[in-house]
Design a protein around this motif. Structure first.
Motif, PDB file in Angstrom:
ATOM      1  N   LEU A 109      32.242 -10.545  -6.459  1.00 59.82           N
ATOM      2  CA  LEU A 109      33.914  -9.877  -7.163  1.00 59.82           C
ATOM      3  C   LEU A 109      33.912 -10.001  -8.761  1.00 59.82           C
ATOM      4  O   LEU A 109      33.814 -11.193  -9.321  1.00 59.82           O
ATOM      5  N   GLN A 143      36.072  -7.753 -10.342  1.00 68.29           N
ATOM      6  CA  GLN A 143      37.422  -7.198 -11.193  1.00 68.29           C
ATOM      7  C   GLN A 143      38.435  -8.035 -10.786  1.00 68.29           C
ATOM      8  O   GLN A 143      40.084  -7.526 -10.357  1.00 68.29           O
ATOM      9  N   ASN A 194      41.231 -11.523  -7.980  1.00 69.63           N
ATOM     10  CA  ASN A 194      41.418 -11.276  -6.867  1.00 69.63           C
ATOM     11  C   ASN A 194      42.579 -10.667  -6.086  1.00 69.63           C
ATOM     12  O   ASN A 194      43.160 -11.172  -5.026  1.00 69.63           O
ATOM     13  N   LEU A 230      44.963  -7.856  -4.078  1.00 70.05           N
ATOM     14  CA  LEU A 230      44.841  -7.095  -3.310  1.00 70.05           C
ATOM     15  C   LEU A 230      45.212  -5.538  -3.544  1.00 70.05           C
ATOM     16  O   LEU A 230      45.014  -4.809  -3.069  1.00 70.05           O
ATOM     17  N   HIS A 285      40.237  -2.835   0.076  1.00 70.28           N
ATOM     18  CA  HIS A 285      40.769  -2.664  -1.392  1.00 70.28           C
ATOM     19  C   HIS A 285      39.715  -4.466  -1.779  1.00 70.28           C
ATOM     20  O   HIS A 285      39.929  -4.587  -3.124  1.00 70.28           O
ATOM     21  N   LYS A 339      36.840  -2.514  -4.184  1.00 69.35           N
ATOM     22  CA  LYS A 339      37.645  -2.534  -5.012  1.00 69.35           C
ATOM     23  C   LYS A 339      37.637  -3.319  -5.952  1.00 69.35           C
ATOM     24  O   LYS A 339      37.326  -2.775  -7.484  1.00 69.35           O
ATOM     25  N   LEU A 340      37.085  -4.473  -5.549  1.00 70.36           N
ATOM     26  CA  LEU A 340      36.839  -5.716  -6.996  1.00 70.36           C
ATOM     27  C   LEU A 340      35.981  -6.088  -6.666  1.00 70.36           C
ATOM     28  O   LEU A 340      34.960  -6.641  -7.727  1.00 70.36           O
ATOM     29  N   SER A 341      34.342  -4.840  -6.176  1.00 67.10           N
ATOM     30  CA  SER A 341      33.406  -5.325  -6.464  1.00 67.10           C
ATOM     31  C   SER A 341      32.492  -5.025  -7.417  1.00 67.10           C
ATOM     32  O   SER A 341      33.082  -3.762  -7.989  1.00 67.10           O
TER      33      SER A 341
END
Length: 277
Positions: free
Chosen positions: A110, A112, A114, A116, A125, A128-130
């Motif tokens: 990850l 971007q 933490n 959510l 969701h 999307k942070l990956s």
């Protein structure tokens, strides 16, 4: 049917217990945090219960098909052992599906942040942070396989209900038709609610996406169907329907009484009515 309803109620209870208690805790204590381990567990159990519920709803469609179209073979096709095997297959399918999705999602780095923006750990969701393209492609592959399986189940459900409605319309007595429809409508209502809320949440156009809308849709498909399913199936109970009707008519009559009482009071007290403005 009662055996499958028991399993369905367990999946509904599991869905509610996976998301709602933590959300209530965060709301009461005014926090928005969750540990990494708890997030993994929440994502795993939520996908597990939701996928098991869809599998059970598909099996229950087959149960209705056999009960109406092949009633003389019901004991043979859906005996206690067959029902246990099908329920076990539904739970095993949900476990395997959830394990693959959760393991792939939380193996991604990850990069971007933490945050959510949801009230529970939802896999889309988290993705999307990956920042890993290979892991993201693996998840896309799993989702494509899932879509194919869901589409296959959907075709089976549509075909089963076409056969069911054809068989019901051939019943000569109106009472028999009403009884057959009453057996199918609760399942059809629960299935429609489950599929429609999940489909609208996952297939909404990106142009209308917003954090508040995403949050509302997450509540809609994760909390509303499990909460309403017991109520929908309970409507087959005549005593419960009578109690609900009595409660609704009582509330309506009290509201009308209060409305007329307040209007009469305002007419009898013109000064008080004028001072309210």
């Amino acid at each position: 049917m009662g055996f499958f309803l028991l399993n369905l109620s367990l999946t509904d209870l599991g869905c509610i217990c996976t998301t709602v208690p933590k959300a209530m805790h965060n709301s009461l204590w005014d926090t928005t945090t969750i540990s990494y381990t708890a997030c993994v567990a929440q994502a795993f159990f939520f996908v597990f219960f939701m996928s098991a519920e869809f599998s059970l709803l598909t099996i229950m469609c087959y149960d209705r098909y056999v009960a109406i179209c092949k009633p003389l073979h019901y004991g043979t096709l859906l005996g206690s052992r067959a029902c246990a095997h099908m329920a076990a297959a539904a739970w095993a399918t949900g476990f395997l599906y959830s394990l693959l999705h959760t393991a792939n999602t939380f193996s991604l780095p990850l990069c971007q942040g933490n945050a959510l923006g949801q009230f529970f750990c939802e896999i889309p969701h988290i993705l999307k942070l990956s920042c890993s393209h290979s892991g993201y492609l693996r998840e896309i592959g799993l989702l494509m396989v899932s879509v194919c399986l869901v589409f296959g189940c959907f075709v089976f459900i549509v075909f089963s209900y076409v056969q069911i409605f054809r068989a019901v319309l051939r019943i000569p007595s109106q009472q028999g038709q009403h009884k057959a429809f009453s057996m199918c409508l609760p399942h059809l209502a629960v299935l429609s609610l489950f599929v429609s809320t999940a489909a609208f949440s996952d297939l909404k156009p990106p142009s209308i996406s917003s954090p508040s809308l995403d949050l509302a849709l997450s509540v809609l498909y994760s909390v509303l169907p499990p909460a309403l399913n017991p109520f929908i199936y309970s409507l087959r109970n005549q005593e419960l329907k009578d109690a609900i009707w009595k409660m609704m008519t009582g509330c309506f009559s009290r509201a009308i009484t209060c409305l007329f009482s307040s209007a009469e009071y305002s007419l009898c007290n013109p000064f008080l009515a004028r001072s309210a403005f």
